[in-house]
Write a protein that holds these residues in place. Structure first.
Motif: not given
Length: 279
Positions: A232-255
């Motif tokens: 999941h990509s829920f941590a995106g806001s923490r990358y932004e808050a830390l001033g880090m480049v967001n490397t989280l993949p944009k892919s979707v993993t389903e059940r």
């Protein structure tokens, strides 16, 4: 003796058996593209600013420091990484002893990579064991083998990440070769350690590794369970808050992607489970 800890979370149910308190160590030798704990990557203390929570009260005067984070009235500033003594961590943990006993839980050392601060992790595990508290070690495996040797006597179970068998895939996804990781896993098996494998499944990145992982683990033997974890990509806001480049993949993993990986792993005779259902 002190260690840098990014957080201590009580009543966790996803980090091993029963109710557990998870101690998140700061710093990790890997740089996984999908890391959902970006605040634990750096070994240095950091302060994150969650702009959407800021009411511009002026108390911090625009500075991001530990002191300002501790006094922020809205929680817009969050400090990750504080110096703890072993005694201070024990004090935070031992208040939950009754919950551990009643649920079959305990403490999980996690991160980041907890074994990247070996002396602190080993001493904390030793003192917990002396107090009759179950200790699990959640590790990426990218550490020196003698560190495992030192912590094995105080560890009830290893939660061991396997992200890929193919070394090139592993390097693309984590920035590191996996030879040390696989060799350390062989070593832990040879020592008769209890091991649960964690396989974070990220479609388009390492989902093609299911068969290779199944073959490797089936030939290795000694693995209690392999849990396939849905990305999941829920941590995106923490990358932004830390001033880090967001490397989280944009892919979707389903059940169904997780279920497919579970079926493949089971075809190798492994006890594989869907991490979405198992906690």
């Amino acid at each position: 003796m002190t260690g840098i800890i990014s957080g201590i979370k009580r009543m966790e149910i996803h980090d091993g058996d029963g109710l557990r308190t998870t101690v998140f160590f700061k710093g990790c030798p890997l740089k996984c593209l999908w890391c959902h704990n970006p605040e634990s990557i750096s070994f240095e203390p950091e302060v994150a600013k969650f702009s959407q929570k800021c009411m511009s009260c002026g108390l911090c005067r625009g500075q991001k420091s530990i002191a300002e984070a501790d006094s922020c009235p809205t929680g817009a500033l969050v400090a990750y990484g504080k110096q703890y003594s072993v005694e201070a961590v024990l004090d935070a943990i031992m208040r939950d002893c009754e919950f551990f006993k009643n649920s079959g839980g305990g403490v999980t050392l996690s991160g980041g990579e907890c074994l990247a601060q070996p002396r602190f992790a080993i001493e904390l595990a030793r003192q917990l064991k002396e107090r009759g508290v179950s200790v699990y070690v959640d590790t990426c495996g990218y550490v020196k083998t003698d560190v495992f040797d030192a912590i094995i006597p105080f560890t009830d179970k290893f939660l061991y990440d396997i992200k890929a068998i193919n070394s090139e895939v592993h390097k693309r996804c984590t920035g590191r070769d996996n030879a040390v990781i696989l060799e350390n896993l062989r070593y832990l098996v040879s020592k008769g350690c209890k091991i649960e494998i964690r396989y974070p499944l990220v479609v388009g990145y390492n989902d093609g590794e299911s068969r290779a992982i199944g073959e490797f683990l089936s030939l290795l033997g000694g693995i209690e369970k392999i849990k396939v974890l849905k990305y999941h990509s829920f941590a995106g806001s923490r990358y932004e808050a830390l001033g880090m480049v967001n490397t989280l993949p944009k892919s979707v993993t389903e059940r169904q992607d997780v279920e497919r990986a579970v079926e493949i792993l089971r075809s190798y005779g492994l006890c594989a489970v869907n991490g979405m259902d198992d906690d």
